[in-house]
Design an enzyme around this catalytic site. Structure first.
Site, PDB file in Angstrom:
ATOM      1  CE  LYS A 280      -1.877   4.062   4.517  1.00 44.08           C
ATOM      2  NZ  LYS A 280      -2.996   5.008   4.669  1.00 44.08           N
ATOM      3  NE  ARG A 354      -6.431   8.001  14.523  1.00 42.15           N
ATOM      4  CZ  ARG A 354      -7.418   8.551  13.839  1.00 42.15           C
ATOM      5  NH1 ARG A 354      -8.647   8.542  14.330  1.00 42.15           N
ATOM      6  NH2 ARG A 354      -7.198   9.128  12.675  1.00 42.15           N
TER       7      ARG A 354
HETATM    8  N1  BES Z   1      -0.307   7.634   7.484  1.00 41.17           N
HETATM    9  C1  BES Z   1      -1.683   7.817   7.219  1.00 41.17           C
HETATM   10  C2  BES Z   1      -2.042   9.270   6.910  1.00 41.17           C
HETATM   11  C3  BES Z   1      -1.381   9.897   5.707  1.00 41.17           C
HETATM   12  C4  BES Z   1      -2.052   9.960   4.500  1.00 41.17           C
HETATM   13  C5  BES Z   1      -0.123  10.448   5.810  1.00 41.17           C
HETATM   14  C6  BES Z   1      -1.435  10.556   3.412  1.00 41.17           C
HETATM   15  C7  BES Z   1       0.492  11.038   4.724  1.00 41.17           C
HETATM   16  C8  BES Z   1      -0.162  11.102   3.521  1.00 41.17           C
HETATM   17  C9  BES Z   1      -2.505   7.390   8.427  1.00 41.17           C
HETATM   18  O1  BES Z   1      -1.960   6.394   9.222  1.00 41.17           O
HETATM   19  C10 BES Z   1      -3.789   6.865   7.921  1.00 41.17           C
HETATM   20  O2  BES Z   1      -3.800   5.885   7.243  1.00 41.17           O
HETATM   21  N2  BES Z   1      -4.871   7.532   8.293  1.00 41.17           N
HETATM   22  C11 BES Z   1      -6.167   7.149   7.901  1.00 41.17           C
HETATM   23  C12 BES Z   1      -7.074   7.394   9.071  1.00 41.17           C
HETATM   24  C13 BES Z   1      -8.427   6.774   8.942  1.00 41.17           C
HETATM   25  C14 BES Z   1      -8.316   5.286   8.963  1.00 41.17           C
HETATM   26  C15 BES Z   1      -9.278   7.277  10.081  1.00 41.17           C
HETATM   27  C16 BES Z   1      -6.597   7.995   6.706  1.00 41.17           C
HETATM   28  O3  BES Z   1      -6.210   9.164   6.614  1.00 41.17           O
HETATM   29  O4  BES Z   1      -7.298   7.477   5.848  1.00 41.17           O
HETATM   30 ZN    ZN Z   2      -2.446   4.418   8.510  1.00 45.15          ZN
END
Ligand code: BES
Ligand code: ZN
Ligand code: ZN
Length: 504
Positions: A280, A354
């Site tokens: 990230k 997931r």
């Molecule tokens: N933990 C994150 C989602 C999240 C974002 C939770 C902001 C709380 C606040 C999750 O694991 C994630 O990174 N999701 C990705 C999914 C994508 C790679 C399909 C996302 O939301 O970008």
């Molecule tokens: Zn994530």
């Protein structure tokens, strides 16, 4: 916080302050306030007609009595317009009144039961919502500041005043409110604490403490065991971290109900989400300590179930690990064998939620569940769709998702449905595995749900709650202070308490 009944004639009620509710632009106060004017404080009754206080939602005003030593103050709390009244207004008004009491450093705040009688026909619901919202609004996270003194807390006691015996059901409510708040506090504390404190091992310790205290069954599956059981998706995520990962299984099975088909709750327990190799951006990455909010909500249930000795078999499954880009970390392009037997092509290691959930859902099958609900901070896309005060509910049974939406509304947690139609599966079709772990950027929250759906039997009612937007609030919401919200705890508890009525 102590919550106590004071059953006595109105002139004998005693506390540091009593709370009165008012509708906006009231012509005359609610009947119980009029009674107060006649029975105890005619002066107060005159003062409120000066209309300095108008009854706007969340507005408060303090009135002092010159002669009444047993109840020297009144806090008036505004409910907003009468024709817009609902439980949410009552929750907000109570929160404002309790906070005013805290500001004034008052020890004992009284609420007259007649206040709630005048407002709504469902007295039990009003009292429960009012109390829990009031307590919730006073929550404070005691962090790690070395300068944090152990000052006196205000208020210390909530006094429920009634003129006659309120009856068994209402008498039991302080315990319900107290237990519920203990659960919400546990969830908020765990989400607020940093990821170097709240590790998977720490969550296992908390689960162990809950099991000891309340007599729950506990099974902690470590990395090696998970691997030998075939949980390839959970272990894929865990591999990138040096912090030991655990899949925690808690079971509340009251005597005689050991063989009841359980309600199973699955909570995402990523104690820190760096994104893994699909790392990230560093800006705001510290917020990813909240990525175990689903697991925290499920853990909290077991605090409440234990305290209230709820007669229902409930199982909690918490896949807990960090998502780190270590040398052993899983990589984009890897194909993973999940516990269900299905294979997954990893496109983004940041879609780790997931991955860990799919093995937990597959594991849930062994319990022959009557219901499965998973709760997870799953997608940023959910925040784009619904914002920070509404969570998404998805599933394989419309009656269930509708029911959850209405239960949530009753307790002040808003859910809105998203569809899991087959057309959304298109985007996760894979050349090399049964499917991919992410699609393109469209319908991100739904695709997360569609992915999870592959791991649940059609005939088992299942719901997926995406709380990515609601687990944390960057602004004070009145009934919830800035920070971790404990979102989901109350709705999940309602599912358990009202399961009988659901006819699912
Ligand atoms: N933990 C994150 C989602 C999240 C974002 C939770 C902001 C709380 C606040 C999750 O694991 C994630 O990174 N999701 C990705 C999914 C994508 C790679 C399909 C996302 O939301 O970008
Ligand atoms: Zn994530
Ligand atoms: Zn995550």
């Amino acid at each position: 916080m102590r919550i106590e009944w004071q059953v006595a004639p109105m002139p004998q009620w005693e506390a540091d302050v009593i709370v009165f509710f008012f509708f906006e632009d009231f012509q005359e106060p609610l009947p119980y306030v009029q009674k107060w004017g006649t029975a105890r404080d005619p002066q107060f009754f005159q003062s409120i007609f000066l209309k300095d206080f108008t009854g706007k939602l969340k507005e408060t005003a303090v009135f002092y009595s010159a002669s009444d030593e047993k109840m020297p103050r009144v806090i008036c709390a505004g409910l907003g317009p009468r024709d817009q009244f609902d439980l949410d207004k009552l929750r907000n008004a109570t929160a404002s009144a309790f906070r005013k009491g805290r500001e004034l450093k008052l020890k004992r705040i009284a609420i007259p039961l007649s206040a709630l009688e005048d407002l709504s026909s469902d007295l039990a619901a009003s009292l429960e919502e009012s109390l829990i919202a009031g307590l919730s609004s006073l929550y404070k996270y005691n962090g790690f500041k070395t300068t944090n003194g152990k000052g006196e807390e205000f208020p210390q006691e909530i006094v429920l005043c009634a003129e006659k015996n309120p009856g068994e059901d209402l008498r039991a409510l302080p315990d319900v409110a107290d237990a519920t708040m203990a659960g919400i506090k546990l969830a908020r504390d765990l989400v607020s604490a940093p990821a170097n404190k709240v590790t998977p091992s720490h969550l296992a310790k908390v689960a162990d403490r809950l099991a000891q205290r309340h007599g729950h069954n506990l099974n902690i599956i470590d990395y090696g065991t998970a691997e030998s059981m075939g949980m390839g998706a959970f272990t894929a995520v865990a591999r990138g971290s040096r912090e030991p990962a655990f899949l925690i299984v808690l079971e509340h099975a009251p005597a005689g109900l050991e063989h009841e088909k359980p309600l199973v709750f699955v909570g995402k327990g990523i104690t820190f989400d760096t994104g893994g190799i699909s790392i990230k951006p560093s800006d705001k990455m510290e917020a990813m300590k909240q990525d175990m909010a689903g697991a925290a909500a499920v853990l909290s249930l077991f605090e409440i179930l234990g305290r209230l000795k709820i007669r229902r078999r409930v199982v909690g499954i918490l896949p807990c690990t960090e998502n780190m880009p270590g040398g052993q970390a899983y990589k984009p392009g890897d194909v993973i064998h999940s516990l269900s037997g299905l294979t997954i092509e990893v496109i983004s290691t940041d879609a780790e939620g997931r991955m860990v959930l799919c093995d937990a859902l597959a594991y849930a099958k062994r319990y022959e569940p009557a219901l499965i609900v998973d709760i997870a901070t799953l997608t940023g896309a959910c925040i784009v769709a619904l914002g920070n005060q509404v969570a998404a509910v998805m599933g394989n049974n419309d009656k269930l998702t509708d029911w959850i939406r209405s239960l949530g509304l009753r307790v002040g947690e808003k859910f809105w449905p998203l569809p899991l139609w087959d057309l959304y599966f298109e985007s996760i079709k894979s050349e090399v595995a049964d499917f991919k772990n992410v699609g393109d950027r469209s319908a991100g929250a739904i695709v997360g749900g569609v992915f999870l759906k592959q791991f649940v039997a059609n005939e088992t009612p299942w719901a997926h709650l995406d709380i990515a937007g609601t687990a944390w609030t960057s602004k004070d919401l009145g009934t919830i202070p800035q920070g971790a919200t404990g979102f989901g705890v109350r709705t999940l508890m309602e599912i358990i308490r009202r399961w009988e009525e659901s006819s699912l």
